[in-house]
Scaffold this motif. Sequence first.
Motif, PDB file in Angstrom:
ATOM      1  N   ASP A   1      52.218  33.061  34.315  1.00 24.34           N
ATOM      2  CA  ASP A   1      53.403  33.440  35.253  1.00 24.34           C
ATOM      3  C   ASP A   1      53.064  34.527  36.437  1.00 24.34           C
ATOM      4  OD1 ASP A   1      54.613  31.171  34.551  1.00 24.34           O
ATOM      5  OD2 ASP A   1      56.065  32.176  33.212  1.00 24.34           O
ATOM      6  N   ASP A   2      52.638  35.774  35.881  1.00 23.34           N
ATOM      7  CA  ASP A   2      52.501  37.062  36.402  1.00 23.34           C
ATOM      8  C   ASP A   2      51.313  36.886  37.454  1.00 23.34           C
ATOM      9  OD1 ASP A   2      50.460  36.928  34.510  1.00 23.34           O
ATOM     10  OD2 ASP A   2      50.588  38.772  34.030  1.00 23.34           O
ATOM     11  N   ALA A   3      50.147  36.204  37.265  1.00 24.29           N
ATOM     12  CA  ALA A   3      49.295  35.885  38.085  1.00 24.29           C
ATOM     13  C   ALA A   3      49.546  34.790  39.277  1.00 24.29           C
ATOM     14  CB  ALA A   3      48.105  35.336  37.374  1.00 24.29           C
ATOM     15  N   ALA A   4      50.406  34.012  38.757  1.00 21.89           N
ATOM     16  CA  ALA A   4      50.778  33.100  39.814  1.00 21.89           C
ATOM     17  C   ALA A   4      51.483  33.735  40.850  1.00 21.89           C
ATOM     18  CB  ALA A   4      51.300  31.735  38.967  1.00 21.89           C
ATOM     19  N   ALA A   5      52.646  34.493  40.313  1.00 20.39           N
ATOM     20  CA  ALA A   5      53.573  35.299  41.343  1.00 20.39           C
ATOM     21  C   ALA A   5      52.936  36.064  42.007  1.00 20.39           C
ATOM     22  CB  ALA A   5      54.582  35.909  40.168  1.00 20.39           C
ATOM     23  N   SER A   6      52.001  36.786  41.734  1.00 24.69           N
ATOM     24  CA  SER A   6      50.887  37.666  42.700  1.00 24.69           C
ATOM     25  C   SER A   6      50.256  37.091  43.631  1.00 24.69           C
ATOM     26  CB  SER A   6      50.283  38.734  41.724  1.00 24.69           C
ATOM     27  OG  SER A   6      49.104  37.712  41.199  1.00 24.69           O
ATOM     28  N   VAL A   7      49.914  35.809  43.578  1.00 24.85           N
ATOM     29  CA  VAL A   7      49.337  35.098  44.356  1.00 24.85           C
ATOM     30  C   VAL A   7      50.325  34.625  45.400  1.00 24.85           C
ATOM     31  CG1 VAL A   7      47.867  33.046  44.695  1.00 24.85           C
ATOM     32  CG2 VAL A   7      47.427  34.471  42.725  1.00 24.85           C
ATOM     33  N   LEU A   8      51.287  33.985  44.927  1.00 30.65           N
ATOM     34  CA  LEU A   8      52.164  33.541  45.875  1.00 30.65           C
ATOM     35  C   LEU A   8      52.849  34.460  46.715  1.00 30.65           C
ATOM     36  CD1 LEU A   8      53.922  31.024  43.599  1.00 30.65           C
ATOM     37  CD2 LEU A   8      52.735  30.343  45.517  1.00 30.65           C
ATOM     38  N   HIS A   9      53.322  35.602  46.248  1.00 26.67           N
ATOM     39  CA  HIS A   9      54.081  36.655  46.949  1.00 26.67           C
ATOM     40  C   HIS A   9      53.202  37.754  47.532  1.00 26.67           C
ATOM     41  CE1 HIS A   9      57.282  34.330  45.766  1.00 26.67           C
ATOM     42  NE2 HIS A   9      57.259  34.509  44.250  1.00 26.67           N
ATOM     43  N   GLY A  10      51.938  37.658  47.341  1.00 27.21           N
ATOM     44  CA  GLY A  10      51.264  38.765  47.626  1.00 27.21           C
ATOM     45  C   GLY A  10      51.137  40.030  46.640  1.00 27.21           C
ATOM     46  N   SER A  11      50.073  40.976  46.779  1.00 28.77           N
ATOM     47  CA  SER A  11      50.135  42.159  45.891  1.00 28.77           C
ATOM     48  C   SER A  11      50.274  43.308  46.836  1.00 28.77           C
ATOM     49  CB  SER A  11      48.752  42.134  45.235  1.00 28.77           C
ATOM     50  OG  SER A  11      47.742  42.135  46.301  1.00 28.77           O
ATOM     51  N   ASP A  12      50.302  44.571  46.287  1.00 28.98           N
ATOM     52  CA  ASP A  12      50.616  45.661  46.761  1.00 28.98           C
ATOM     53  C   ASP A  12      49.206  46.181  47.430  1.00 28.98           C
ATOM     54  OD1 ASP A  12      50.858  48.195  47.568  1.00 28.98           O
ATOM     55  OD2 ASP A  12      51.969  48.884  45.786  1.00 28.98           O
ATOM     56  N   ARG A  13      48.865  45.768  48.709  1.00 21.35           N
ATOM     57  CA  ARG A  13      47.564  46.045  49.122  1.00 21.35           C
ATOM     58  C   ARG A  13      47.197  47.356  49.438  1.00 21.35           C
ATOM     59  NH1 ARG A  13      46.775  43.989  53.968  1.00 21.35           N
ATOM     60  NH2 ARG A  13      49.116  43.072  54.358  1.00 21.35           N
ATOM     61  N   THR A  14      48.461  48.401  49.648  1.00 22.00           N
ATOM     62  CA  THR A  14      48.125  49.549  49.878  1.00 22.00           C
ATOM     63  C   THR A  14      47.660  50.446  48.451  1.00 22.00           C
ATOM     64  OG1 THR A  14      49.731  49.540  51.503  1.00 22.00           O
ATOM     65  CG2 THR A  14      49.230  51.692  50.406  1.00 22.00           C
ATOM     66  N   GLN A  15      48.457  49.937  47.369  1.00 22.82           N
ATOM     67  CA  GLN A  15      47.912  50.494  46.231  1.00 22.82           C
ATOM     68  C   GLN A  15      46.468  50.089  45.622  1.00 22.82           C
ATOM     69  OE1 GLN A  15      50.481  49.497  42.969  1.00 22.82           O
ATOM     70  NE2 GLN A  15      49.121  50.334  41.320  1.00 22.82           N
ATOM     71  N   LEU A  16      46.033  48.877  45.894  1.00 21.61           N
ATOM     72  CA  LEU A  16      44.788  48.246  45.503  1.00 21.61           C
ATOM     73  C   LEU A  16      43.811  48.485  46.619  1.00 21.61           C
ATOM     74  CD1 LEU A  16      46.056  44.760  44.385  1.00 21.61           C
ATOM     75  CD2 LEU A  16      45.364  46.631  42.828  1.00 21.61           C
ATOM     76  N   GLY A  17      44.046  48.819  47.659  1.00 18.72           N
ATOM     77  CA  GLY A  17      43.003  48.984  48.561  1.00 18.72           C
ATOM     78  C   GLY A  17      42.557  50.292  48.832  1.00 18.72           C
ATOM     79  N   ASP A  18      43.252  51.382  48.347  1.00 18.28           N
ATOM     80  CA  ASP A  18      42.988  52.878  48.621  1.00 18.28           C
ATOM     81  C   ASP A  18      41.885  53.418  47.672  1.00 18.28           C
ATOM     82  OD1 ASP A  18      44.427  53.083  46.555  1.00 18.28           O
ATOM     83  OD2 ASP A  18      46.100  54.264  47.475  1.00 18.28           O
ATOM     84  N   GLU A  19      41.390  52.572  46.918  1.00 22.30           N
ATOM     85  CA  GLU A  19      40.547  53.334  46.007  1.00 22.30           C
ATOM     86  C   GLU A  19      39.232  53.822  46.758  1.00 22.30           C
ATOM     87  OE1 GLU A  19      40.810  49.960  43.411  1.00 22.30           O
ATOM     88  OE2 GLU A  19      41.606  51.159  42.093  1.00 22.30           O
ATOM     89  N   PRO A  20      38.176  54.685  46.341  1.00 23.30           N
ATOM     90  CA  PRO A  20      37.231  55.058  46.873  1.00 23.30           C
ATOM     91  C   PRO A  20      36.069  54.197  46.757  1.00 23.30           C
ATOM     92  CG  PRO A  20      37.342  56.291  44.810  1.00 23.30           C
ATOM     93  CD  PRO A  20      38.854  55.633  45.028  1.00 23.30           C
ATOM     94  N   GLY A  21      35.355  54.398  47.824  1.00 25.87           N
ATOM     95  CA  GLY A  21      34.150  53.120  47.960  1.00 25.87           C
ATOM     96  C   GLY A  21      32.809  54.012  47.597  1.00 25.87           C
TER      97      GLY A  21
ATOM     98  N   ALA B   1      40.918  47.402  56.197  1.00 27.82           N
ATOM     99  CA  ALA B   1      41.665  46.165  56.296  1.00 27.82           C
ATOM    100  C   ALA B   1      42.772  46.346  55.294  1.00 27.82           C
ATOM    101  CB  ALA B   1      41.004  45.068  56.589  1.00 27.82           C
ATOM    102  N   GLY B   2      42.657  47.110  54.217  1.00 22.23           N
ATOM    103  CA  GLY B   2      43.888  46.884  53.191  1.00 22.23           C
ATOM    104  C   GLY B   2      43.597  45.723  52.292  1.00 22.23           C
TER     105      GLY B   2
END
Length: 454
Positions: free
Chosen positions: A434-454, A114-115
């Motif tokens: 500030d950096d954590a708050a911004a990532s929550v508010l605006h979303g993260s790069d789900r493609t980058q974070l979600g494509d790691e091997p399981g 699902a990304g």
Amino acid sequence: MDVLVIGSGAREHALAWRLARDESVRRVRIAPGNGGTAAVAESVDDLDIGDPYAVARHAARERYGLVVVGPETPLAAGVADALELARVPVFGPTRAAARLESSKAFAKQQMQRAGVPTASSATFTDPDAALDHARRAATEERALVVKADWLAAGKGVVVGESPDETEAAIRDLFAGVAPGARLLLEERLTGVEVSVFALVSGEVVVPLAAACDYKRLGDGDTGPNTGGMGAYAPVPWFDQARIESSVESIFEPIAWRMARDETPYRGVLYAGVILTPQGPMVLEFNARFGDPEAQVILPLLDGDLATALLGVAGGDRGMIEGSLGPRDGACVGVVVAAEGYPDAPVTGRELDGADPSSPADDGWLLCFHAGTRRAPDGGYRSSGGRVLTFVGRGASLSDARDAAYEGVAGCRLEGGQHRADVAARELEVDRLPDDAAASVLHGSDRTQLGDEPG
């Protein structure tokens, strides 16, 4: 309508209490309940809640308008499936959908498809292979979290503070299960954790609330992992905008994926989220209200809960969205546990100063029972590890915390234990970096974070 709540913990006491206050509800019953739930519901103590067909037969015979499944074990057994076949409205996912909680490996697979951002992990059935992986990680100075791929009553996750502790956790968890059981070794993430809840019915997702809980037994997050020693809501640094952002990046993608796989999710979905420097990432999913999170979330919901849950069961977005809203104020919950908990809780101890809350209770202090039984003399005795939860309510988090600990101070249980720091440090935190708050508010790069091997 008549409502049946399934379960016996403080979560189920809180659910029954909240449902009994709804105008749409005529009567609440609970199976099996505990020593304190008689204050809110009629007990059905002869029903085997682990037998899906027994539950379905009982529910059809009694013609309940809604069945609410509290704990994870009946969901994993297929209670919701049997109720659906019997055409009894049920709030809780089917066995296949509940694998988001009952199988960590399945949840990882679905998140990656699902990304949804999550840590990389590897799955093992062979203890020696798992130990080899852990040793390689240690040489590379990569910390791991050990996760059982089975239901473990909130105790199947071990965060080793050293390579030796990680290896010991692998051996201990594998030692208690049959051959072929799976264990996950997951990359350890660092950041602030929050529990986020949403009502999900197929592809319909309605944000509910966020809370923070305390898993470790002792103050300062010391001691063994437990089922939860306290919680608070709302979370000052995780407001409604951030909850809705989580819906977009986490809940809607996973709901869509489950629906496309013909295993639509219906119930409350709980995402354990960690806010990392790279953005929010999901640690785990739970297929039900958390415990003790439910005890602090439910008193903060205004409206008719039963109607909203019935809307989830039937896929009616209008019923879900139009029935509930947030209530002003804050709640802090403090768990009182038995001596010896979590490893060997001492039971049978007399309990005083803990009158269970009834539907009429709507004041500054609530008391939800868990591991209790009613004694022949009319008093209460401890019968489990987590005995009860005191929930303080107030206009502010500080007021709610004071109320909760006033309740704890008036409780007498020989050998009882509780954390003294629930919500303490949060009173000094009004925002995220500030950096954590911004990532929550605006979303993260789900493609980058979600494509790691399981």
